[in-house]
Design a protein around this motif. Structure first.
Motif, PDB file in Angstrom:
ATOM      1  N   ALA A   1      38.372  -5.444  34.517  1.00 48.12           N
ATOM      2  CA  ALA A   1      37.893  -4.648  35.965  1.00 48.12           C
ATOM      3  C   ALA A   1      36.696  -3.969  35.240  1.00 48.12           C
ATOM      4  N   ALA A   2      35.766  -3.379  34.691  1.00 44.90           N
ATOM      5  CA  ALA A   2      34.773  -2.613  34.771  1.00 44.90           C
ATOM      6  C   ALA A   2      33.585  -3.542  33.217  1.00 44.90           C
ATOM      7  N   PRO A   3      33.260  -4.507  32.936  1.00 45.64           N
ATOM      8  CA  PRO A   3      32.463  -5.586  31.793  1.00 45.64           C
ATOM      9  C   PRO A   3      30.715  -4.292  31.773  1.00 45.64           C
ATOM     10  N   PRO A   4      30.567  -4.412  30.640  1.00 45.75           N
ATOM     11  CA  PRO A   4      28.722  -4.412  30.477  1.00 45.75           C
ATOM     12  C   PRO A   4      28.397  -5.017  31.100  1.00 45.75           C
ATOM     13  N   ASP A   5      26.889  -4.109  30.966  1.00 43.88           N
ATOM     14  CA  ASP A   5      25.588  -4.741  31.940  1.00 43.88           C
ATOM     15  C   ASP A   5      25.288  -5.874  30.380  1.00 43.88           C
ATOM     16  N   PHE A   6      25.139  -7.058  30.102  1.00 37.97           N
ATOM     17  CA  PHE A   6      25.261  -7.971  29.258  1.00 37.97           C
ATOM     18  C   PHE A   6      23.595  -7.902  28.998  1.00 37.97           C
ATOM     19  N   VAL A   7      22.302  -7.798  30.362  1.00 37.31           N
ATOM     20  CA  VAL A   7      21.371  -7.811  29.742  1.00 37.31           C
ATOM     21  C   VAL A   7      20.793  -6.633  29.128  1.00 37.31           C
ATOM     22  N   ALA A   8      21.207  -4.930  29.360  1.00 36.11           N
ATOM     23  CA  ALA A   8      21.505  -3.535  28.622  1.00 36.11           C
ATOM     24  C   ALA A   8      22.028  -3.452  27.456  1.00 36.11           C
ATOM     25  N   LEU A   9      23.495  -4.580  27.418  1.00 37.57           N
ATOM     26  CA  LEU A   9      23.581  -4.582  26.019  1.00 37.57           C
ATOM     27  C   LEU A   9      22.694  -5.446  24.725  1.00 37.57           C
ATOM     28  N   GLU A  10      22.309  -6.826  25.134  1.00 34.28           N
ATOM     29  CA  GLU A  10      21.729  -7.555  24.264  1.00 34.28           C
ATOM     30  C   GLU A  10      20.219  -6.489  24.233  1.00 34.28           C
ATOM     31  N   LYS A  11      19.316  -5.739  24.836  1.00 34.42           N
ATOM     32  CA  LYS A  11      18.762  -5.626  24.391  1.00 34.42           C
ATOM     33  C   LYS A  11      18.925  -3.947  24.037  1.00 34.42           C
ATOM     34  N   ALA A  12      20.101  -3.233  23.998  1.00 31.40           N
ATOM     35  CA  ALA A  12      20.273  -2.224  23.128  1.00 31.40           C
ATOM     36  C   ALA A  12      21.037  -3.265  21.701  1.00 31.40           C
ATOM     37  N   LEU A  13      21.681  -4.373  21.203  1.00 27.40           N
ATOM     38  CA  LEU A  13      21.757  -4.698  20.204  1.00 27.40           C
ATOM     39  C   LEU A  13      19.974  -5.080  19.182  1.00 27.40           C
ATOM     40  N   ASN A  14      19.436  -5.949  20.197  1.00 26.83           N
ATOM     41  CA  ASN A  14      18.000  -5.871  19.644  1.00 26.83           C
ATOM     42  C   ASN A  14      17.105  -4.382  19.379  1.00 26.83           C
ATOM     43  N   THR A  15      17.703  -3.876  19.541  1.00 25.35           N
ATOM     44  CA  THR A  15      16.723  -2.692  19.085  1.00 25.35           C
ATOM     45  C   THR A  15      16.859  -1.994  17.910  1.00 25.35           C
ATOM     46  N   ALA A  16      18.387  -2.559  18.012  1.00 28.51           N
ATOM     47  CA  ALA A  16      19.230  -1.705  16.979  1.00 28.51           C
ATOM     48  C   ALA A  16      18.671  -2.651  15.486  1.00 28.51           C
ATOM     49  N   ALA A  17      19.136  -4.057  15.259  1.00 31.12           N
ATOM     50  CA  ALA A  17      19.028  -4.829  14.683  1.00 31.12           C
ATOM     51  C   ALA A  17      18.315  -6.762  15.051  1.00 31.12           C
ATOM     52  N   LYS A  18      17.608  -6.446  13.860  1.00 30.62           N
ATOM     53  CA  LYS A  18      16.589  -7.704  14.289  1.00 30.62           C
ATOM     54  C   LYS A  18      18.181  -8.998  13.962  1.00 30.62           C
ATOM     55  N   GLY A  19      17.128 -10.122  14.577  1.00 30.19           N
ATOM     56  CA  GLY A  19      18.329 -10.868  14.255  1.00 30.19           C
ATOM     57  C   GLY A  19      19.732 -11.010  14.786  1.00 30.19           C
ATOM     58  N   VAL A  20      19.876 -10.723  16.269  1.00 28.46           N
ATOM     59  CA  VAL A  20      21.461 -10.030  16.997  1.00 28.46           C
ATOM     60  C   VAL A  20      20.822 -10.480  17.979  1.00 28.46           C
ATOM     61  N   SER A  21      22.367 -11.991  18.767  1.00 30.41           N
ATOM     62  CA  SER A  21      21.853 -12.525  19.831  1.00 30.41           C
ATOM     63  C   SER A  21      23.672 -12.089  20.754  1.00 30.41           C
ATOM     64  N   LEU A  22      23.309 -12.559  21.662  1.00 34.76           N
ATOM     65  CA  LEU A  22      24.875 -12.211  22.398  1.00 34.76           C
ATOM     66  C   LEU A  22      25.461 -13.169  23.053  1.00 34.76           C
ATOM     67  N   ASP A  23      26.221 -14.132  23.126  1.00 40.48           N
ATOM     68  CA  ASP A  23      26.543 -14.691  23.198  1.00 40.48           C
ATOM     69  C   ASP A  23      27.667 -14.917  24.572  1.00 40.48           C
ATOM     70  N   THR A  24      27.702 -14.985  26.378  1.00 41.34           N
ATOM     71  CA  THR A  24      28.838 -14.492  27.089  1.00 41.34           C
ATOM     72  C   THR A  24      28.926 -15.680  27.130  1.00 41.34           C
ATOM     73  N   HIS A  25      28.978 -17.524  26.717  1.00 38.04           N
ATOM     74  CA  HIS A  25      29.687 -18.077  26.474  1.00 38.04           C
ATOM     75  C   HIS A  25      29.294 -18.914  28.825  1.00 38.04           C
ATOM     76  N   GLN A  26      28.423 -18.368  28.670  1.00 42.47           N
ATOM     77  CA  GLN A  26      28.615 -18.766  30.064  1.00 42.47           C
ATOM     78  C   GLN A  26      27.853 -20.108  30.766  1.00 42.47           C
ATOM     79  N   ARG A  27      27.183 -20.635  29.637  1.00 37.73           N
ATOM     80  CA  ARG A  27      26.802 -22.242  29.219  1.00 37.73           C
ATOM     81  C   ARG A  27      28.633 -23.234  29.245  1.00 37.73           C
ATOM     82  N   TRP A  28      29.049 -22.141  28.303  1.00 41.79           N
ATOM     83  CA  TRP A  28      30.379 -22.754  28.277  1.00 41.79           C
ATOM     84  C   TRP A  28      31.841 -23.167  29.474  1.00 41.79           C
ATOM     85  N   GLU A  29      30.795 -21.451  30.138  1.00 39.37           N
ATOM     86  CA  GLU A  29      31.905 -22.094  31.431  1.00 39.37           C
ATOM     87  C   GLU A  29      31.362 -22.485  32.297  1.00 39.37           C
ATOM     88  N   THR A  30      30.164 -22.524  32.394  1.00 43.95           N
ATOM     89  CA  THR A  30      30.010 -23.521  33.780  1.00 43.95           C
ATOM     90  C   THR A  30      29.710 -25.051  33.570  1.00 43.95           C
TER      91      THR A  30
END
Lengths: 298, 218
Positions: A127-156
């Motif tokens: 109902a209220a998913p997070p902002d994926f761009v902001a989330l990925e940015k926050a993860l990258n800031t917190a730790a090195k070598g982290v990436s977010l896979d939203t499965h967008q490619r598979w879904e497409t």
């Protein structure tokens, strides 16, 4: 005779044209159309299920980096995830679960030295998913070598494949309808040819083309109803039979015939549409064909 | 009602079957059309019931030029014509009753509306007892009478008959002639093609004689 009203005999003899053959071939067409409709329903349901599952989850991937402690990397990532609104659950996968995901591509892996990334399965609040761009940015800031896979490619990819299959199914249905129209035109011509002498008499005593064309409505109506019902019922029985086979086809059949009640109602409505469309197609096509031919012959 | 002026007709590229046909019939007229076999009597009748169109000249039926009648008008004009065909043209799978009732069904009447009239007419032509039989069980004369009953059942304004007494005995021929005269007395215009001079002699009807494709209005 004088006291009872005589029911007039049909002006065209009922068995003068090859409508029995038309009924059989139309029934086959309706069966194929019902199978195509069933396949379309299954494709749509499967795609709905897959895309629903994919859009409900994202995966966070933690790659091995030489100067970073994997435990710290995991802890920092989990902190970000747990503090982000719109995430219901974040669940790190153990090495065994991660290896099992690779099995379809790499086979059974037993070695401990394969450097596979740490994965975190993240369940989203749909109902209220997070902002994926902001989330990925926050993860990258917190730790090195982290990436977010939203499965967008598979879904497409899935949506594209499903759309292709749906279009193919619609194309098959269109071809079946076209073939059925041609069959009815052929039968209507045969009806007129078989009754040429009667038509000649009718024309000479003042029958309009519409009157003559109407004389066969009942025959074509019966043909459409019978062929449509037989085709749809046999197709439904086929799906029931598939559901009982116990092999890979059984899931296909079960998905269709044992669907939840609401979906089952829609499925059945789609099958009921087959005799309705077949009847309309038979009556309208025959009427138009006969009117056209009679107009030409005057 | 019927007016033909210098009408000629040919089939395809052949020679003229009708060369110069001119005559006029007013409402209520009774005429015989006579001539030798092959003179073109049937062709002239086919032209009058709108199965053919003239190659030359002008043919008017109910004031309409036959050459200009559209396919939409055709059925409505034909309903005002009663035609007795030389080959009967009965519908084989329909009973005598249904054959006679056919023009009324085509005109949109329901069985309850026409049943009495059809039975009375069959009684008049002596076929009431054979109302349920199929044409194939009838003799030539009986088929002729069914064809006549079908032609007159809708009380047409013009009756065209092609050798209507050709297959019946003299007594029945006389009876049928009386039917035609009775219809004519009630206002129907009658054109009766026949080569039966005895039949012609029994009435005071005028004669159109077709010779070499030419009609002389006697």
């Amino acid at each position: 005779m004088a006291n009872t009203i005589q029911k007039p005999a049909p002006i065209f003899p009922p068995r003068a044209a090859p409508l029995a053959s038309l009924t059989v071939t139309m029934a086959v067409m309706c069966y194929l159309a019902s199978l195509a409709i069933g396949a379309l329903i299954l494709i749509n349901h499967a795609v709905d299920n897959w895309t629903h599952g994919l859009s409900r989850e994202v995966t966070v991937q933690l790659r091995h980096i030489s100067d970073v402690d994997p435990a710290v990397q995991l802890q920092q990532s989990m902190q970000v995830l747990s503090s982000t609104a719109g995430i219901l659950k974040a669940e790190p996968l153990d090495r065994k679960a991660s290896l099992s995901l690779l099995e379809p591509w790499l086979g059974k892996i037993t070695g401990e030295d394969l450097p596979i990334p740490q994965l975190i399965r993240v369940t989203l609040d749909e109902a209220a998913p997070p902002d994926f761009v902001a989330l990925e940015k926050a993860l990258n800031t917190a730790a090195k070598g982290v990436s977010l896979d939203t499965h967008q490619r598979w879904e497409t990819e899935l949506t594209r494949a499903a759309s292709l299959l749906s279009n193919l199914g619609c194309g098959v249905l269109a071809l079946i309808i076209l073939a059925s129209v041609m069959l009815v035109i052929f039968a209507a011509r045969a009806v007129l040819e078989a009754n040429r002498q009667v038509v000649g008499v009718l024309e000479l005593i003042g029958a309009k083309n519409s009157f003559i064309a109407r004389l066969n409505d009942w025959q074509f109506l019966k043909t459409g109803i019978l062929a449509g019902c037989v085709g749809a019922v046999v197709a439904l029985l086929t799906f029931y039979a598939l559901s009982a086979t116990g092999d890979s086809f059984s899931q296909v059949g079960q998905a269709l015939v044992f669907a939840p009640q609401g979906i089952q109602f829609i499925n059945l409505a789609a099958f009921v549409a087959v005799p309705v469309v077949a009847t309309l197609l038979a009556v309208v096509t025959s009427r138009l064909t006969l009117s056209h031919m009679l107009g030409q012959s005057r | 009602m019927i007016e033909l002026n210098a009408v000629a007709l040919r089939y395809g590229q052949g020679s003229d079957v009708l060369k110069d046909v001119s005559f006029k019939m007013e409402a209520g007229d009774f005429r015989f059309l006579t001539g030798a076999s092959g003179a073109g009597k049937s062709t002239l009748l086919r032209l009058l019931f709108l199965a053919l169109r003239p190659s030359r000249g002008q043919a008017l039926i109910f004031g309409e030029d036959v050459s200009n009648i559209s396919t939409r008008q055709l059925p409505l004009i034909r309903r005002k014509l009663g035609v007795v065909f030389q080959d009967f043209r009965l519908v084989g799978h329909l009973s005598v009753f249904d054959n006679v009732a056919l023009p009324l069904r085509v005109a949109g009447q329901r069985p309850a509306d026409y049943q009495r009239d059809v039975i009375d007419l069959l009684d008049w032509v002596g076929l009431k007892q054979k109302a349920k039989e199929l044409p194939e069980t009838l003799s030539g004369g009986e088929k002729q009478r069914v064809a006549i009953a079908r032609a007159v059942v809708s009380k047409p304004e013009i009756l065209l008959a092609d050798e209507p007494t050709g297959n019946v005995d003299p007594a029945m021929a006389k009876r049928l002639l009386h039917l035609f005269l009775e219809l004519n007395r009630l206002g129907t215009t009658v054109l009766l093609a026949t080569h039966d001079e005895q039949l012609i002699a029994q009435t005071k009807g005028k004669v159109l004689r077709l010779q070499n494709g030419i009609v002389k209005d006697l």
